[in-house]
Design a protein around this motif. Structure first.
Motif, PDB file in Angstrom:
ATOM      1  N   LEU A 283       0.837  -1.197   0.000  1.00  0.00           N
ATOM      2  CA  LEU A 283       0.000   0.000   0.000  1.00  0.00           C
ATOM      3  C   LEU A 283       0.872   1.247   0.000  1.00  0.00           C
ATOM      4  O   LEU A 283       1.793   1.376   0.802  1.00  0.00           O
ATOM      5  N   GLU A 284       0.572   2.165  -0.895  1.00  0.00           N
ATOM      6  CA  GLU A 284       1.404   3.358  -1.039  1.00  0.00           C
ATOM      7  C   GLU A 284       0.634   4.656  -0.817  1.00  0.00           C
ATOM      8  O   GLU A 284       1.231   5.728  -0.793  1.00  0.00           O
ATOM      9  N   LYS A 285      -0.688   4.575  -0.665  1.00  0.00           N
ATOM     10  CA  LYS A 285      -1.462   5.802  -0.452  1.00  0.00           C
ATOM     11  C   LYS A 285      -2.057   5.793   0.944  1.00  0.00           C
ATOM     12  O   LYS A 285      -1.964   4.811   1.682  1.00  0.00           O
ATOM     13  N   THR A 286      -2.661   6.908   1.318  1.00  0.00           N
ATOM     14  CA  THR A 286      -3.336   6.978   2.596  1.00  0.00           C
ATOM     15  C   THR A 286      -4.846   6.914   2.375  1.00  0.00           C
ATOM     16  O   THR A 286      -5.332   7.090   1.253  1.00  0.00           O
TER      17      THR A 286
ATOM     18  N   ILE B 221       1.782  -4.862  15.895  1.00  0.00           N
ATOM     19  CA  ILE B 221       2.414  -4.711  14.581  1.00  0.00           C
ATOM     20  C   ILE B 221       1.423  -4.123  13.584  1.00  0.00           C
ATOM     21  O   ILE B 221       1.770  -3.253  12.773  1.00  0.00           O
ATOM     22  N   LEU B 222       0.185  -4.578  13.649  1.00  0.00           N
ATOM     23  CA  LEU B 222      -0.855  -4.016  12.777  1.00  0.00           C
ATOM     24  C   LEU B 222      -0.998  -2.518  13.006  1.00  0.00           C
ATOM     25  O   LEU B 222      -1.169  -1.742  12.057  1.00  0.00           O
ATOM     26  N   LYS B 223      -0.936  -2.115  14.253  1.00  0.00           N
ATOM     27  CA  LYS B 223      -1.031  -0.685  14.571  1.00  0.00           C
ATOM     28  C   LYS B 223       0.045   0.109  13.833  1.00  0.00           C
ATOM     29  O   LYS B 223      -0.239   1.168  13.254  1.00  0.00           O
ATOM     30  N   GLU B 224       1.258  -0.408  13.845  1.00  0.00           N
ATOM     31  CA  GLU B 224       2.367   0.306  13.197  1.00  0.00           C
ATOM     32  C   GLU B 224       2.186   0.373  11.680  1.00  0.00           C
ATOM     33  O   GLU B 224       2.670   1.317  11.030  1.00  0.00           O
TER      34      GLU B 224
ATOM     35  N   LEU C 248      -1.231   4.787   7.314  1.00  0.00           N
ATOM     36  CA  LEU C 248      -2.251   4.775   6.260  1.00  0.00           C
ATOM     37  C   LEU C 248      -3.352   5.789   6.509  1.00  0.00           C
ATOM     38  O   LEU C 248      -4.136   6.102   5.602  1.00  0.00           O
ATOM     39  N   VAL C 249      -3.428   6.305   7.743  1.00  0.00           N
ATOM     40  CA  VAL C 249      -4.441   7.324   8.073  1.00  0.00           C
ATOM     41  C   VAL C 249      -3.759   8.612   8.550  1.00  0.00           C
ATOM     42  O   VAL C 249      -4.321   9.378   9.335  1.00  0.00           O
ATOM     43  N   ASP C 250      -2.538   8.840   8.052  1.00  0.00           N
ATOM     44  CA  ASP C 250      -1.778  10.033   8.434  1.00  0.00           C
ATOM     45  C   ASP C 250      -1.647  10.171   9.949  1.00  0.00           C
ATOM     46  O   ASP C 250      -1.701  11.269  10.500  1.00  0.00           O
TER      47      ASP C 250
ATOM     48  N   ARG D 291      -9.361   7.821  13.037  1.00  0.00           N
ATOM     49  CA  ARG D 291      -9.846   7.406  11.725  1.00  0.00           C
ATOM     50  C   ARG D 291      -9.721   5.892  11.521  1.00  0.00           C
ATOM     51  O   ARG D 291      -9.935   5.388  10.421  1.00  0.00           O
ATOM     52  N   VAL D 292      -9.387   5.187  12.580  1.00  0.00           N
ATOM     53  CA  VAL D 292      -9.341   3.724  12.573  1.00  0.00           C
ATOM     54  C   VAL D 292     -10.476   3.221  13.459  1.00  0.00           C
ATOM     55  O   VAL D 292     -10.669   3.727  14.569  1.00  0.00           O
ATOM     56  N   PHE D 293     -11.241   2.263  12.964  1.00  0.00           N
ATOM     57  CA  PHE D 293     -12.284   1.688  13.811  1.00  0.00           C
ATOM     58  C   PHE D 293     -12.199   0.166  13.804  1.00  0.00           C
ATOM     59  O   PHE D 293     -12.044  -0.462  12.767  1.00  0.00           O
TER      60      PHE D 293
END
Length: 197
Positions: A63-66, A94-97, A102-104, A109-111
């Protein structure tokens, strides 16, 4: 509440996110995007994935965009395979990092969604359903604490999943995975419990 039109959205997970047994149009991330007038979601999810396999899937996607929004619903297969909850907790970190960039780095903005209780399904009735429910409750305590500690939004959809115990219309033909009818309930709860402005 009228969210910004065409917000971008990435949905991460397993069979519950890819919608095992339902049409693509019935997947809950697709239904959510339509309800909120977002762009069609990008979905990284596969039936059977554990947290470790989701991590590998994200890495392979490069993934390269936000995104404006990212959802996470994962862990049922960790429980199903009898893995240690330590693996789950470590993988969530690790997922958090991976997710925050990805959400700046805006955690609101993460749910996260709680893990449904498949212990009440016909599929699980000869697989120690009470043990399944007890273990999933522990997993959900972990992901709830994880969400709160990191400022992520959280939606507990597990109570809704229990409706399938007495109503087969909430499940697909395999008598395990949710139907589009169930996913509509989840979308209602996400919209009610999360803030998307």
């Amino acid at each position: 509440m009228i969210p910004d039109s065409k917000s971008t959205y990435l949905a991460l997970g397993d069979s519950y996110t890819i919608g095992e047994g339902v049409l693509p149009s019935e997947r809950w991330p697709v239904l959510l995007s339509e309800r909120l007038f977002w762009a069609p979601p990008q979905i990284i999810a596969t039936t059977g994935w554990t947290t470790t396999e989701l991590l590998e899937g994200i890495e392979k996607s490069k993934l390269e965009k936000t995104y404006d929004w990212v959802s996470l619903l994962i862990g049922v297969n960790n429980q199903y395979r009898g893995q240690s909850t330590d693996i789950y907790q470590n993988d969530l970190e690790i997922l958090k990092e991976l997710i925050l960039p990805l959400v700046d780095h805006m955690p609101n903005r993460v749910f996260l969604l709680s893990i449904p209780d498949y212990g009440i399904t016909p599929f699980a009735q000869n697989k120690y359903p009470e043990k399944i429910s007890r273990e999933l409750n522990l997993y959900n305590r972990i992901n709830y604490a994880f969400a709160k500690e990191n400022g992520f939004q959280y939606c507990d959809i597990t109570p809704s999943s229990l409706l399938a115990k007495n109503d087969a219309s909430y499940l697909v033909a395999d008598e395990l995975h949710p139907s589009g009818k169930m996913y509509e309930l989840w979308v209602n709860e996400v919209i009610d419990k999360c803030h998307f402005l």
